[in-house]
Design an enzyme around this catalytic site. Structure first.
Site, PDB file in Angstrom:
ATOM      1  N   HIS B  50       2.500  30.182  40.037  1.00  0.00           N
ATOM      2  CA  HIS B  50       3.950  30.631  40.595  1.00  0.00           C
ATOM      3  C   HIS B  50       3.581  30.107  42.079  1.00  0.00           C
ATOM      4  O   HIS B  50       2.106  29.760  42.160  1.00  0.00           O
ATOM      5  CB  HIS B  50       3.429  32.259  40.909  1.00  0.00           C
ATOM      6  CG  HIS B  50       4.003  32.914  39.571  1.00  0.00           C
ATOM      7  ND1 HIS B  50       4.369  34.177  38.983  1.00  0.00           N
ATOM      8  CD2 HIS B  50       4.339  32.184  37.796  1.00  0.00           C
ATOM      9  CE1 HIS B  50       4.478  33.850  37.560  1.00  0.00           C
ATOM     10  NE2 HIS B  50       5.262  33.376  37.105  1.00  0.00           N
ATOM     11  N   GLU B  52       3.764  31.702  44.895  1.00  0.00           N
ATOM     12  CA  GLU B  52       2.462  32.378  45.722  1.00  0.00           C
ATOM     13  C   GLU B  52       0.819  32.311  45.015  1.00  0.00           C
ATOM     14  O   GLU B  52       0.095  31.831  46.098  1.00  0.00           O
ATOM     15  CB  GLU B  52       2.160  33.592  45.343  1.00  0.00           C
ATOM     16  CG  GLU B  52       4.083  35.111  45.777  1.00  0.00           C
ATOM     17  CD  GLU B  52       4.679  34.800  45.307  1.00  0.00           C
ATOM     18  OE1 GLU B  52       4.982  34.062  44.021  1.00  0.00           O
ATOM     19  OE2 GLU B  52       5.536  35.973  44.524  1.00  0.00           O
ATOM     20  N   SER B  77      10.222  38.499  44.946  1.00  0.00           N
ATOM     21  CA  SER B  77       9.248  39.684  45.183  1.00  0.00           C
ATOM     22  C   SER B  77       8.031  39.084  44.135  1.00  0.00           C
ATOM     23  O   SER B  77       8.220  39.071  43.106  1.00  0.00           O
ATOM     24  CB  SER B  77      10.001  40.923  44.354  1.00  0.00           C
ATOM     25  OG  SER B  77       9.604  42.232  44.268  1.00  0.00           O
ATOM     26  N   CYS B  79       5.478  39.005  40.750  1.00  0.00           N
ATOM     27  CA  CYS B  79       4.904  39.466  39.532  1.00  0.00           C
ATOM     28  C   CYS B  79       3.992  40.083  39.931  1.00  0.00           C
ATOM     29  O   CYS B  79       3.415  39.880  40.564  1.00  0.00           O
ATOM     30  CB  CYS B  79       5.203  38.655  39.070  1.00  0.00           C
ATOM     31  SG  CYS B  79       3.600  37.524  38.949  1.00  0.00           S
ATOM     32  N   CYS B  82       0.950  37.673  40.671  1.00  0.00           N
ATOM     33  CA  CYS B  82       0.445  36.612  42.281  1.00  0.00           C
ATOM     34  C   CYS B  82       0.168  38.870  43.314  1.00  0.00           C
ATOM     35  O   CYS B  82      -0.439  38.267  43.928  1.00  0.00           O
ATOM     36  CB  CYS B  82       2.031  36.546  42.242  1.00  0.00           C
ATOM     37  SG  CYS B  82       2.445  34.950  41.640  1.00  0.00           S
TER      38      CYS B  82
END
Lengths: 147, 147
Positions: B50, B52, B77, B79, B82
């Site tokens: 992802h 991040e 936002s 998950c 992350c």
């Protein structure tokens, strides 16, 4: 012990032989290993490849339905990051080698309905005890703890 | 908008250009970007990269003290996975582009004392709205949702 935890321990030992942190994991779907992995912090200079993350990565992109029917085996109690990955993909069952040398986010997993089985396996405990005694700074780095 | 969210958006757009999922992130320490990243599910066939996670990976191995003083910027936002990485490393502040197209584990982060700022930035929202409309199956795969 079943073959899948043995496969996870084999991964942990492989990591140790490579000079790494001895934590291994396998993702199992209907009796078949989809991905094997071990911590690669040292080997790949990685901040995210914990054993469980490496197993998930090596399993590749999977449909959500497959994760839901899968079981994750890991030699050590899952840290917050690996816990988050388990929750993201809705893995419902995790078999944990031990949680005596490190207690991960088991409460969060259980609260979210994940079934956990902790084996307190002597070989898993010994692997981590020896590693932590020999390389405490490396272990602290892996779990985000200040020396 | 400050330069760091702009850098995260730039990463998201880069991911989109590559045919990927448009989510970007940067890890910032004392005004300097330590790592930049974007979602690489499509590009690398990755289940764990992802935005991040990619930023954390690209920042490399860091001492715990550095993470504690760092701020993570992300266009969406975070998950559960992350979020777990943020908690593992004790990152105390996260700047979030938007949480209208996807609400991550913000409650867990706040409960653990992480400071969150949600910008509800129009460009971040538009990037995700267009992507989700065009590739709903890919998006569902990325967040572990069954089609």
């Amino acid at each position: 012990m079943d073959e899948f935890m043995l496969a996870a321990i084999k991964e942990a030992r492989l990591g140790l032989q490579e000079g790494g942190i001895p934590i291994g994991s396998v993702l199992v779907h209907q009796g078949r290993i989809l991905g094997r992995g071990h911590n690669r912090r040292v080997q790949q200079g990685s901040a995210i490849l914990h054993g469980e993350m490496d197993a998930l990565e090596n399993a590749g992109r999977l449909p959500a339905a497959i994760y839901r029917e899968s079981v994750l085996y890991t030699t050590l109690s899952p840290c917050p990051m690996c816990t988050g990955a388990i929750l993201l993909y809705g893995i419902r069952k995790v078999i944990i080698g031990e949680n005596q040398t490190f207690m991960g986010s088991e409460t969060l997993l259980r609260d979210q309905g994940v079934e956990l089985h902790v084996l307190q396996d002597a070989s898993c405990i010994k692997l981590m005890q020896q590693f932590i005694a020999e390389k405490p700074a490396l272990w602290n780095e892996d779990i985000g703890v200040e020396d």
